[in-house]
Structure formats: C-alpha cells, structure tokens
Design an enzyme around this catalytic site. Structure first.
Site, PDB file in Angstrom:
ATOM      1  N   ASP A  30       0.806  -1.087   0.169  1.00 21.63           N
ATOM      2  CA  ASP A  30      -0.088   0.045  -0.037  1.00 21.63           C
ATOM      3  C   ASP A  30       0.823   1.200   0.182  1.00 21.63           C
ATOM      4  O   ASP A  30       2.010   1.349   0.680  1.00 21.63           O
ATOM      5  CB  ASP A  30      -0.877   0.039   1.343  1.00 21.63           C
ATOM      6  CG  ASP A  30      -1.858   1.025   1.296  1.00 21.63           C
ATOM      7  OD1 ASP A  30      -3.117   0.499   0.797  1.00 21.63           O
ATOM      8  OD2 ASP A  30      -1.968   2.113   1.354  1.00 21.63           O
ATOM      9  N   ILE A  31       0.483   2.270  -0.607  1.00 18.84           N
ATOM     10  CA  ILE A  31       1.378   3.590  -0.693  1.00 18.84           C
ATOM     11  C   ILE A  31       1.307   4.325   0.528  1.00 18.84           C
ATOM     12  O   ILE A  31       2.120   5.060   0.513  1.00 18.84           O
ATOM     13  CB  ILE A  31       1.015   4.468  -2.052  1.00 18.84           C
ATOM     14  CG1 ILE A  31       1.847   5.311  -2.479  1.00 18.84           C
ATOM     15  CG2 ILE A  31      -0.373   5.024  -1.829  1.00 18.84           C
ATOM     16  CD1 ILE A  31       1.571   5.900  -4.121  1.00 18.84           C
ATOM     17  N   ASN A  85     -12.792  -3.169   2.590  1.00 10.58           N
ATOM     18  CA  ASN A  85     -13.881  -1.984   2.920  1.00 10.58           C
ATOM     19  C   ASN A  85     -14.726  -2.076   1.525  1.00 10.58           C
ATOM     20  O   ASN A  85     -14.376  -2.337   0.296  1.00 10.58           O
ATOM     21  CB  ASN A  85     -13.165  -0.801   2.729  1.00 10.58           C
ATOM     22  CG  ASN A  85     -11.905  -0.538   3.835  1.00 10.58           C
ATOM     23  OD1 ASN A  85     -12.486  -0.971   4.854  1.00 10.58           O
ATOM     24  ND2 ASN A  85     -10.860  -0.129   3.677  1.00 10.58           N
ATOM     25  N   GLN A  92     -14.189   2.710   1.620  1.00 11.38           N
ATOM     26  CA  GLN A  92     -13.598   2.139   0.132  1.00 11.38           C
ATOM     27  C   GLN A  92     -13.344   3.625  -0.425  1.00 11.38           C
ATOM     28  O   GLN A  92     -13.925   4.380  -0.839  1.00 11.38           O
ATOM     29  CB  GLN A  92     -14.364   1.389  -0.393  1.00 11.38           C
ATOM     30  CG  GLN A  92     -13.712   0.689  -1.781  1.00 11.38           C
ATOM     31  CD  GLN A  92     -14.593  -0.184  -2.463  1.00 11.38           C
ATOM     32  OE1 GLN A  92     -15.664  -0.807  -2.091  1.00 11.38           O
ATOM     33  NE2 GLN A  92     -14.075  -0.726  -3.411  1.00 11.38           N
ATOM     34  N   HIS A  98     -10.297  -5.272  -3.697  1.00 12.79           N
ATOM     35  CA  HIS A  98      -8.934  -5.555  -3.136  1.00 12.79           C
ATOM     36  C   HIS A  98      -8.808  -5.880  -1.725  1.00 12.79           C
ATOM     37  O   HIS A  98      -9.855  -5.305  -0.790  1.00 12.79           O
ATOM     38  CB  HIS A  98      -7.991  -4.442  -3.190  1.00 12.79           C
ATOM     39  CG  HIS A  98      -8.450  -3.163  -2.704  1.00 12.79           C
ATOM     40  ND1 HIS A  98      -9.440  -2.384  -3.333  1.00 12.79           N
ATOM     41  CD2 HIS A  98      -8.340  -2.413  -1.610  1.00 12.79           C
ATOM     42  CE1 HIS A  98      -9.601  -1.242  -2.641  1.00 12.79           C
ATOM     43  NE2 HIS A  98      -8.992  -1.166  -1.623  1.00 12.79           N
ATOM     44  N   LEU A  99      -7.994  -6.863  -1.321  1.00  9.97           N
ATOM     45  CA  LEU A  99      -7.966  -7.254   0.112  1.00  9.97           C
ATOM     46  C   LEU A  99      -6.917  -6.547   0.851  1.00  9.97           C
ATOM     47  O   LEU A  99      -5.525  -6.879   0.356  1.00  9.97           O
ATOM     48  CB  LEU A  99      -7.844  -8.628   0.197  1.00  9.97           C
ATOM     49  CG  LEU A  99      -7.652  -9.547   1.816  1.00  9.97           C
ATOM     50  CD1 LEU A  99      -9.137  -9.205   2.234  1.00  9.97           C
ATOM     51  CD2 LEU A  99      -7.380 -11.035   1.444  1.00  9.97           C
ATOM     52  N   HIS A 100      -7.052  -5.906   1.817  1.00  9.97           N
ATOM     53  CA  HIS A 100      -6.179  -5.321   2.797  1.00  9.97           C
ATOM     54  C   HIS A 100      -5.372  -6.436   3.702  1.00  9.97           C
ATOM     55  O   HIS A 100      -6.263  -7.203   4.089  1.00  9.97           O
ATOM     56  CB  HIS A 100      -6.418  -4.026   3.605  1.00  9.97           C
ATOM     57  CG  HIS A 100      -6.878  -3.224   2.858  1.00  9.97           C
ATOM     58  ND1 HIS A 100      -6.033  -1.867   2.637  1.00  9.97           N
ATOM     59  CD2 HIS A 100      -8.207  -2.629   2.312  1.00  9.97           C
ATOM     60  CE1 HIS A 100      -6.909  -0.931   2.073  1.00  9.97           C
ATOM     61  NE2 HIS A 100      -8.097  -1.395   2.064  1.00  9.97           N
TER      62      HIS A 100
HETATM   63  P1  5GP Z   1      -9.724   1.298   0.029  1.00  6.34           P
HETATM   64  O1  5GP Z   1      -9.559   2.637   0.695  1.00  6.34           O
HETATM   65  O2  5GP Z   1     -10.487   1.464  -1.097  1.00  6.34           O
HETATM   66  O3  5GP Z   1     -10.191   0.195   0.910  1.00  6.34           O
HETATM   67  O4  5GP Z   1      -8.119   1.165  -0.053  1.00  6.34           O
HETATM   68  C1  5GP Z   1      -7.443   1.667  -1.329  1.00  6.34           C
HETATM   69  C2  5GP Z   1      -5.878   1.541  -0.699  1.00  6.34           C
HETATM   70  O5  5GP Z   1      -5.187   1.925  -1.832  1.00  6.34           O
HETATM   71  C3  5GP Z   1      -5.536   2.814   0.240  1.00  6.34           C
HETATM   72  O6  5GP Z   1      -4.946   2.084   1.298  1.00  6.34           O
HETATM   73  C4  5GP Z   1      -4.426   3.250  -0.497  1.00  6.34           C
HETATM   74  O7  5GP Z   1      -3.247   3.891   0.054  1.00  6.34           O
HETATM   75  C5  5GP Z   1      -3.982   2.500  -1.581  1.00  6.34           C
HETATM   76  N1  5GP Z   1      -3.553   3.198  -2.929  1.00  6.34           N
HETATM   77  C6  5GP Z   1      -4.207   4.345  -3.650  1.00  6.34           C
HETATM   78  N2  5GP Z   1      -3.491   4.483  -4.586  1.00  6.34           N
HETATM   79  C7  5GP Z   1      -2.487   3.635  -4.649  1.00  6.34           C
HETATM   80  C8  5GP Z   1      -1.297   3.475  -5.720  1.00  6.34           C
HETATM   81  O8  5GP Z   1      -1.382   4.191  -6.555  1.00  6.34           O
HETATM   82  N3  5GP Z   1      -0.367   2.484  -5.347  1.00  6.34           N
HETATM   83  C9  5GP Z   1      -0.663   1.898  -4.312  1.00  6.34           C
HETATM   84  N4  5GP Z   1       0.302   0.895  -3.828  1.00  6.34           N
HETATM   85  N5  5GP Z   1      -1.654   1.658  -3.304  1.00  6.34           N
HETATM   86  C10 5GP Z   1      -2.319   2.699  -3.465  1.00  6.34           C
END
Ligand code: 5GP
Length: 112
Positions: A30-31, A85, A92, A98-100
C-alpha cells in the site's frame, strides 16, 4: 472501470513493484501503509466492490485469503488483519476490489 488506478497498475501502465503475482491477481505494498506491513491483494479482474460479486467469482475471491496466508507466512507473521472495505461509508476509496493485509503491530477491536 478500466481507468481505475488498480486497473492501470495491473496492466503495468503505472509501475508498481509486485510483492507476488499470479495469473489472476497481484500483491503490492500500500502506498500509504496503515501498519508496518500493509499489502493489497488485487484480482486482475475489475470488480468494483463486494456488492458486485457474482457466484462465479467465489474461487477468485476466496483464493485471495490463501494468498494472504502465504504472504504472511513468508513474511513471518502469524497474527494479522484482513479487510475488504465496501463502499464509501466503509472508507473504500478505490473501486476495484482488493484485500488489505496488515501486520506488524497490535490491532484494536472494534475497528474505527
Ligand atoms: P480502500 O480505501 O479502497 O479500501 O483502499 C485503497 C488503498 O489503496 C488505500 O489504502 C491507498 O493507500 C491505496 N492506494 C491508492 N492508490 C495507490 C497506488 O497508486 N499505489 C498503491 N500501492 N496503493 C495505492
């Protein structure tokens, strides 16, 4: 859907080093990590949210947990958290399933 950030990462339009990759999924860091280890396991198939799953996705999505298990074993973690999420109200932000997989610290319950 095909323009979402994870679709671009899956296609290689945006470079993102893989922790692991299979035929149907990628695992990337995760970034903006929420724990010392924070990996995202992402199906290559563009499914927006858990609400968009079809019965035919069962093996693909269930398999993400086996990848989480494999990753955590390889990284030396027996205690970890997995999270999907679903929807903006659940935080989300990227609408490509995606699975964290988070590890390396203690986690509270209930989550925030
Ligand atoms: P969500 O909030 O949809 O459950 O999770 C999305 C996740 O993707 C976040 O934790 C966010 O930091 C990560 N993320 C968003 N853009 C990028 C990216 O360009 N590269 C990576 N490696 N992670 C990303």
């Amino acid at each position: 859907m095909s323009d979402c950030i994870f679709c671009k990462i899956v296609r290689g339009d945006i470079p993102s080093p893989r922790v692991l990759e299979g035929d149907d999924w990628i695992a990337i860091r995760d970034i903006n990590p929420a724990a010392p280890v924070h990996v995202l396991v992402i199906p290559k198939k563009a499914i927006a949210t858990l609400n968009d799953l079809a019965p035919g996705d069962a093996e693909l999505v269930g398999g993400l947990f086996l990848i989480a298990k494999r990753l955590m074993k390889e990284m030396g973690h027996s205690d970890y958290r997995t999270v999907f999420n679903c929807g903006p109200g659940a935080q989300q932000s990227v609408f490509h399933l995606h699975l964290h997989v988070l590890a390396g610290r203690s986690f509270a319950w209930p989550p925030g």
